[in-house]
Write a protein that holds these residues in place. Structure first.
Motif, PDB file in Angstrom:
ATOM      1  N   GLU A  27       0.403 -10.188  -3.308  1.00 15.82           N
ATOM      2  CA  GLU A  27       1.756 -10.624  -2.981  1.00 15.82           C
ATOM      3  C   GLU A  27       2.592  -9.431  -2.541  1.00 15.82           C
ATOM      4  O   GLU A  27       2.398  -8.320  -3.013  1.00 15.82           O
ATOM      5  CB  GLU A  27       2.403 -11.298  -4.197  1.00 15.82           C
ATOM      6  CG  GLU A  27       1.673 -12.553  -4.659  1.00 15.82           C
ATOM      7  CD  GLU A  27       2.342 -13.182  -5.859  1.00 15.82           C
ATOM      8  OE1 GLU A  27       3.460 -12.738  -6.206  1.00 15.82           O
ATOM      9  OE2 GLU A  27       1.755 -14.096  -6.445  1.00 15.82           O
ATOM     10  N   GLN A  28       3.542  -9.699  -1.643  1.00 16.66           N
ATOM     11  CA  GLN A  28       4.375  -8.617  -1.137  1.00 16.66           C
ATOM     12  C   GLN A  28       5.356  -8.143  -2.216  1.00 16.66           C
ATOM     13  O   GLN A  28       6.070  -8.937  -2.826  1.00 16.66           O
ATOM     14  CB  GLN A  28       5.165  -9.085   0.099  1.00 16.66           C
ATOM     15  CG  GLN A  28       4.329  -9.171   1.361  1.00 16.66           C
ATOM     16  CD  GLN A  28       3.800  -7.811   1.780  1.00 16.66           C
ATOM     17  OE1 GLN A  28       4.503  -6.804   1.708  1.00 16.66           O
ATOM     18  NE2 GLN A  28       2.548  -7.776   2.208  1.00 16.66           N
ATOM     19  N   CYS A  29       5.362  -6.837  -2.452  1.00 12.64           N
ATOM     20  CA  CYS A  29       6.306  -6.227  -3.401  1.00 12.64           C
ATOM     21  C   CYS A  29       7.374  -5.480  -2.617  1.00 12.64           C
ATOM     22  O   CYS A  29       7.054  -4.729  -1.678  1.00 12.64           O
ATOM     23  CB  CYS A  29       5.579  -5.274  -4.348  1.00 12.64           C
ATOM     24  SG  CYS A  29       4.327  -6.051  -5.384  1.00 12.64           S
ATOM     25  N   ARG A  30       8.607  -5.662  -3.021  1.00 14.15           N
ATOM     26  CA  ARG A  30       9.701  -5.012  -2.301  1.00 14.15           C
ATOM     27  C   ARG A  30      10.094  -3.673  -2.904  1.00 14.15           C
ATOM     28  O   ARG A  30      10.837  -2.916  -2.299  1.00 14.15           O
ATOM     29  CB  ARG A  30      10.923  -5.938  -2.285  1.00 14.15           C
ATOM     30  CG  ARG A  30      10.740  -7.188  -1.442  1.00 14.15           C
ATOM     31  CD  ARG A  30      11.844  -8.187  -1.678  1.00 14.15           C
ATOM     32  NE  ARG A  30      11.835  -8.678  -3.053  1.00 14.15           N
ATOM     33  CZ  ARG A  30      12.704  -9.568  -3.523  1.00 14.15           C
ATOM     34  NH1 ARG A  30      13.663 -10.033  -2.743  1.00 14.15           N
ATOM     35  NH2 ARG A  30      12.627  -9.977  -4.780  1.00 14.15           N
ATOM     36  N   SER A  31       9.617  -3.397  -4.114  1.00 12.93           N
ATOM     37  CA  SER A  31      10.017  -2.162  -4.777  1.00 12.93           C
ATOM     38  C   SER A  31       8.953  -1.736  -5.773  1.00 12.93           C
ATOM     39  O   SER A  31       8.015  -2.496  -6.080  1.00 12.93           O
ATOM     40  CB  SER A  31      11.353  -2.356  -5.504  1.00 12.93           C
ATOM     41  OG  SER A  31      11.190  -3.304  -6.554  1.00 12.93           O
ATOM     42  N   LEU A  71       0.829  -1.210   0.000  1.00 10.90           N
ATOM     43  CA  LEU A  71       0.000   0.000   0.000  1.00 10.90           C
ATOM     44  C   LEU A  71       0.861   1.257   0.000  1.00 10.90           C
ATOM     45  O   LEU A  71       0.496   2.259  -0.613  1.00 10.90           O
ATOM     46  CB  LEU A  71      -0.934  -0.004   1.210  1.00 10.90           C
ATOM     47  CG  LEU A  71      -2.326  -0.609   1.005  1.00 10.90           C
ATOM     48  CD1 LEU A  71      -3.135  -0.557   2.288  1.00 10.90           C
ATOM     49  CD2 LEU A  71      -3.060   0.110  -0.109  1.00 10.90           C
ATOM     50  N   VAL A  72       1.986   1.206   0.689  1.00 14.19           N
ATOM     51  CA  VAL A  72       2.895   2.361   0.693  1.00 14.19           C
ATOM     52  C   VAL A  72       3.380   2.633  -0.731  1.00 14.19           C
ATOM     53  O   VAL A  72       3.356   3.768  -1.222  1.00 14.19           O
ATOM     54  CB  VAL A  72       4.086   2.111   1.638  1.00 14.19           C
ATOM     55  CG1 VAL A  72       5.095   3.253   1.518  1.00 14.19           C
ATOM     56  CG2 VAL A  72       3.602   1.983   3.078  1.00 14.19           C
ATOM     57  N   ILE A  73       3.820   1.561  -1.424  1.00 13.04           N
ATOM     58  CA  ILE A  73       4.324   1.714  -2.791  1.00 13.04           C
ATOM     59  C   ILE A  73       3.204   2.156  -3.722  1.00 13.04           C
ATOM     60  O   ILE A  73       3.384   3.049  -4.565  1.00 13.04           O
ATOM     61  CB  ILE A  73       4.940   0.386  -3.283  1.00 13.04           C
ATOM     62  CG1 ILE A  73       6.128   0.003  -2.403  1.00 13.04           C
ATOM     63  CG2 ILE A  73       5.365   0.499  -4.742  1.00 13.04           C
ATOM     64  CD1 ILE A  73       6.689  -1.382  -2.704  1.00 13.04           C
ATOM     65  N   LEU A  74       2.035   1.524  -3.578  1.00 17.60           N
ATOM     66  CA  LEU A  74       0.895   1.863  -4.431  1.00 17.60           C
ATOM     67  C   LEU A  74       0.494   3.324  -4.257  1.00 17.60           C
ATOM     68  O   LEU A  74       0.218   4.031  -5.225  1.00 17.60           O
ATOM     69  CB  LEU A  74      -0.285   0.944  -4.109  1.00 17.60           C
ATOM     70  CG  LEU A  74      -1.517   1.073  -5.007  1.00 17.60           C
ATOM     71  CD1 LEU A  74      -1.185   0.646  -6.425  1.00 17.60           C
ATOM     72  CD2 LEU A  74      -2.668   0.237  -4.456  1.00 17.60           C
ATOM     73  N   THR A 118       9.483  -1.342  -8.879  1.00 19.10           N
ATOM     74  CA  THR A 118       9.656  -2.165 -10.074  1.00 19.10           C
ATOM     75  C   THR A 118       8.832  -3.439  -9.988  1.00 19.10           C
ATOM     76  O   THR A 118       8.184  -3.853 -10.959  1.00 19.10           O
ATOM     77  CB  THR A 118      11.144  -2.522 -10.269  1.00 19.10           C
ATOM     78  OG1 THR A 118      11.903  -1.311 -10.374  1.00 19.10           O
ATOM     79  CG2 THR A 118      11.336  -3.361 -11.520  1.00 19.10           C
ATOM     80  N   GLU A 119       8.843  -4.068  -8.809  1.00 14.96           N
ATOM     81  CA  GLU A 119       8.058  -5.287  -8.644  1.00 14.96           C
ATOM     82  C   GLU A 119       6.569  -5.006  -8.782  1.00 14.96           C
ATOM     83  O   GLU A 119       5.829  -5.810  -9.341  1.00 14.96           O
ATOM     84  CB  GLU A 119       8.352  -5.918  -7.284  1.00 14.96           C
ATOM     85  CG  GLU A 119       9.693  -6.606  -7.207  1.00 14.96           C
ATOM     86  CD  GLU A 119       9.849  -7.408  -5.930  1.00 14.96           C
ATOM     87  OE1 GLU A 119       8.851  -7.551  -5.186  1.00 14.96           O
ATOM     88  OE2 GLU A 119      10.958  -7.882  -5.662  1.00 14.96           O
ATOM     89  N   MET A 120       6.132  -3.872  -8.281  1.00 17.08           N
ATOM     90  CA  MET A 120       4.707  -3.560  -8.383  1.00 17.08           C
ATOM     91  C   MET A 120       4.327  -3.225  -9.822  1.00 17.08           C
ATOM     92  O   MET A 120       3.211  -3.522 -10.266  1.00 17.08           O
ATOM     93  CB  MET A 120       4.340  -2.408  -7.451  1.00 17.08           C
ATOM     94  CG  MET A 120       2.852  -2.096  -7.454  1.00 17.08           C
ATOM     95  SD  MET A 120       2.291  -1.194  -6.000  1.00 17.08           S
ATOM     96  CE  MET A 120       2.266  -2.516  -4.787  1.00 17.08           C
ATOM     97  N   LEU A 121       5.252  -2.615 -10.548  1.00 11.02           N
ATOM     98  CA  LEU A 121       4.964  -2.306 -11.947  1.00 11.02           C
ATOM     99  C   LEU A 121       4.658  -3.576 -12.737  1.00 11.02           C
ATOM    100  O   LEU A 121       3.874  -3.569 -13.678  1.00 11.02           O
ATOM    101  CB  LEU A 121       6.154  -1.587 -12.591  1.00 11.02           C
ATOM    102  CG  LEU A 121       6.331  -0.110 -12.235  1.00 11.02           C
ATOM    103  CD1 LEU A 121       7.645   0.404 -12.800  1.00 11.02           C
ATOM    104  CD2 LEU A 121       5.186   0.719 -12.773  1.00 11.02           C
TER     105      LEU A 121
END
Length: 745
Positions: free
Chosen positions: A236-240, A137-140, A242-245
């Motif tokens: 799923e947990q995204c670490r960055s 959610l932070v990354i999003l 880039t992973e969320m993209l």
């Protein structure tokens, strides 16, 4: 009833879900005291073993437990120091606990209200909810520029999958539909008008598919939930970043084709390359291009090639989830919009959005819609205005790709900056692609030309077939061409396609004017000179079959330095009403793309007088052909054997009309002498010469048929045998009897 409640109260606030769920639940109950009775048990489960109650309530709870004491545990409890967690762990008396609190609420609502307020303060919502609970959610939030309130709304929807919180939300019911917004506004501590705006159909949360709402809910559990895109981002947990993209985007593959493979789109390539580069650098809003046309015509390859040439990083909007399952058009449209936000700060990126047929609401005018099979239904969370806004204001240039645009509303189509229709590439382009696919193998040019004649054959099929043939040959570079051709044909058949051998016809010998019996006011040499200067004309070749009409068309194409595109009437007959007209238009467009001389062979059905038509579609086909002839800026040749039935309007449109008659007696004798004896001036035996003079309907096509018989049998006929075969061909046309000789009888 005794409940074993070890899992929830003992876990208590050690769980982030319990902490945050308890805050949202307490806010709802404190703002709506009447909801407490129904939700009391589920609220206490959320509060868990860290709940703190005033002495009066603890005393009442101990007393209630003493009445149920059957093991003497209660007497050891110190009312001043006992915690709820310790008490419930010993007694496992959650039902008694719930009943005591509810009874106290009935007796003294203010006491319970103050106790709940105290528990909320102890949770410290300001600190607890300062940042979202999950890294995703932070990354999003950062990528989509979501507000803290919007992130809290997503958290409420996400907590719906947490059993204790879901049970609590299910217990909050009995309200009017519009009151659900008020309940949620209290939970996330937001002004009602701001929350309504955040949940409007055009706002990011719903339009991007992060959350969905039910405007007629039976309880709060029904009111809000994660939508498809929200589930994908938080699964799923995204670490960055880039992973969320990768949830919605993937880097485009490198193109397999090169610029010269699209010479028929050279102007469009130059324009679009400059457009995309400028639009990306300057972040011009609404820089959307539409590619549409038949599958296998190179739309995706062209888009990737443009990106490379413009120096841009191309990304494909994903059409499947992480498990590889396809997603709906609504989710894909949300993926596109989210991708636009993700890449909005870049000045070197573009999007490729493929197979867009299902992302637009069907306008109801498509063929499938007539039978209740429209490609897409209404999307309540993606309004027409929102879709238009995406097309007009998206900051990242994008190429949208579709196989068909029949069902897309004009309101969307006119918002694309540029449209490119992809049709079957010219044969020369197909030959280049096939050459590249077979570059490592020793393949004859004749086979490449034959493969290129099938305009439905894709490069992928060529590669698969060549790989099969290579492995069959033990891995070498010398392929069995028969095997390769069979593999291609089987691939086409498996896809329900009839392998085609029609297209640009390779020359198979010079046109011999000595054996053409033409009836024309102008000599062919003069027509050739005119075509070299003008290179635009319409001609009608008519007369008996086999008299050399196609041969002359090929000669004229060679004379003016153009390829010859041959189509037969059977190629243009569609199964459905209107399909033939489309095929006629496609034929002229294909000829224009390659600058070919267009030969429509056996065009009788399309030239027939409209007064003789018995069906309306026969009239429309003639009309379409006449209109295309008017607009065509090339050389168009029609052949017909039924000149007397040709429509008068069509006759007026032909610049030249040339009649082909059967061979003259002298021509028959010379052609026989050349084919049988090798010298057109050779003297024939009197019986043979006399017999040839009687065969007045012979044409060059008859001689060619007999030659094919020789080739199939692998024999060279004697003059008498050759004559017998000619007589047979002549008799079949109604020209008289024939003799029988040996196996030919």
């Amino acid at each position: 009833m005794k409940l074993d409640f070890d899992e929830t109260p003992e876990a208590g606030f050690s769980s982030k879900c319990c902490h945050r769920g308890a805050v949202f639940a307490l806010r709802i109950v404190l703002a709506n005291p009447g909801a407490y009775i129904e939700a009391s048990e589920t609220l206490l489960r959320l509060l868990g073993n860290d709940a703190v109650w005033p002495p009066r309530i603890i005393k009442a709870l101990v007393k209630a437990l003493e009445l149920e004491d059957d093991e003497g545990e209660t007497s050891a409890i110190d009312e001043k120091s006992i915690s709820i967690g310790k008490l419930l762990k010993q007694r496992r008396g959650f039902r008694t606990y719930s009943e005591v609190i509810s009874h106290q609420f009935s007796d003294d609502p203010k006491l319970i209200h103050e106790a709940l307020e105290d528990n909320l303060r102890r949770l410290d919502p300001k600190t607890l909810l300062k940042k979202p609970a999950s890294r995703n959610l932070v990354i999003l939030g950062k990528l989509l520029n979501l507000s803290p309130m919007e992130l809290r709304i997503i958290e409420v929807a996400q907590l719906r999958s947490f059993e204790p919180f879901r049970n609590f939300m299910r217990a909050i019911n009995g309200f009017a539909p519009n009151e659900a917004f008020e309940v949620l506004a209290k939970a996330v501590d937001a002004p009602l008008h701001k929350l309504r705006a955040a949940l409007s159909v055009s706002a990011p949360l719903r339009s991007l598919g992060l959350v969905r709402i039910d405007l007629s809910p039976s309880d709060m559990e029904d009111f809000i939930a994660l939508d498809d895109a929200g589930q994908m981002f938080l699964a799923e947990q995204c670490r960055s970043e880039t992973e969320m993209l990768r949830v919605v985007l993937q880097p485009s593959q490198k193109p397999n084709l090169v610029d010269e493979d699209f010479q028929h789109l050279q102007k469009e390539f130059s324009w679009l390359k400059s457009f995309l580069k400028t639009a990306s650098t300057q972040q011009v809003p609404g820089a959307n291009i539409l590619f549409y046309g038949l599958p296998g015509t190179g739309k995706s390859e062209f888009a990737r090639l443009l990106a490379v040439s413009a120096g841009l990083d191309a990304f494909d909007v994903k059409s499947a989830n992480n498990e590889g399952d396809s997603v709906s058009g609504k989710v894909r449209m949300a993926n596109f919009a989210i991708s636009q936000r993700f890449l909005s700060e870049r000045h070197d990126a573009m999007l490729i959005f493929d197979e867009i047929e299902d992302v637009f609401p069907d306008n109801g005018m498509s063929f499938a819609a007539l039978f209740g099979r429209s490609r897409n239904t209404a999307k309540p969370d993606q309004s027409k205005a929102w879709l238009n806004q995406q097309l007009e204001h998206s900051p990242v240039p994008a190429i949208w790709i579709s196989n068909s645009i029949e069902g897309i509303d004009e309101a969307y189509l006119r918002r694309f900056a540029f449209h490119v229709e992809f049709r079957t590439p010219p044969k020369s382009a197909r030959e280049r692609v096939i050459n590249r696919c077979l570059d490592n193998f020793n393949i004859s040019t004749a086979l490449i030309s034959r493969l290129a004649a099938d305009d439905k054959l894709s490069p992928a099929q060529i590669r698969q077939a060549s790989q099969f043939a290579k492995l069959c040959a033990g891995g070498g570079n010398n392929l069995d061409e028969t095997l390769l051709l069979h593999a291609v044909k089987s691939s086409q058949s498996a896809m329900g396609r009839q392998p085609q051998g029609i297209g640009h016809v390779a020359g198979n010998g010079q046109c011999n004017f000595a054996y053409l019996n033409l009836n024309s006011d102008l000599p062919i040499e003069k027509i050739e000179q005119a075509l070299r200067r003008q290179s635009s004309a319409t001609m009608c070749f008519y007369g008996v079959p086999g008299a050399g009409k196609t041969s002359l068309a090929r000669h004229l194409a060679d004379a003016i330095g153009r390829p010859l595109l041959v189509k037969r009437a059977s190629d243009l007959l569609g199964k459905y009403v209107g399909e033939s007209e489309k095929l006629i238009a496609d034929m002229f467009r294909e000829a224009s793309q390659e600058g070919a001389v267009l030969l429509l062979d056996e065009a009788d059905s399309f030239l027939r007088s409209r007064q003789m038509a018995s069906h309306s579609w026969e009239v429309t086909q003639v009309n379409e052909l006449l209109q295309q002839m008017e607009a065509f800026e090339g050389v168009f040749v029609c052949t017909t054997n039924l000149m007397k039935d040709v429509d008068e309007a069509a006759l007026r449109r032909f610049t030249f009309k040339i009649r082909f008659d059967a061979l003259k007696a002298s021509q028959r004798e010379a052609m026989f002498a050349e084919m049988v004896m090798g010298d057109p001036s050779a003297t024939l035996a009197s019986p043979i010469a006399n017999a040839l003079r009687k065969l007045e309907s012979l044409t060059p096509g008859d001689f060619a048929t007999v030659q094919r018989q020789e080739s199939v049998l692998g024999e060279k006929y004697s003059p008498n045998d050759f004559l017998v075969c000619l007589e047979r061909e002549h008799a079949i046309k109604g020209g008289g009897c024939h003799k029988s000789i040996g196996f030919l009888g």
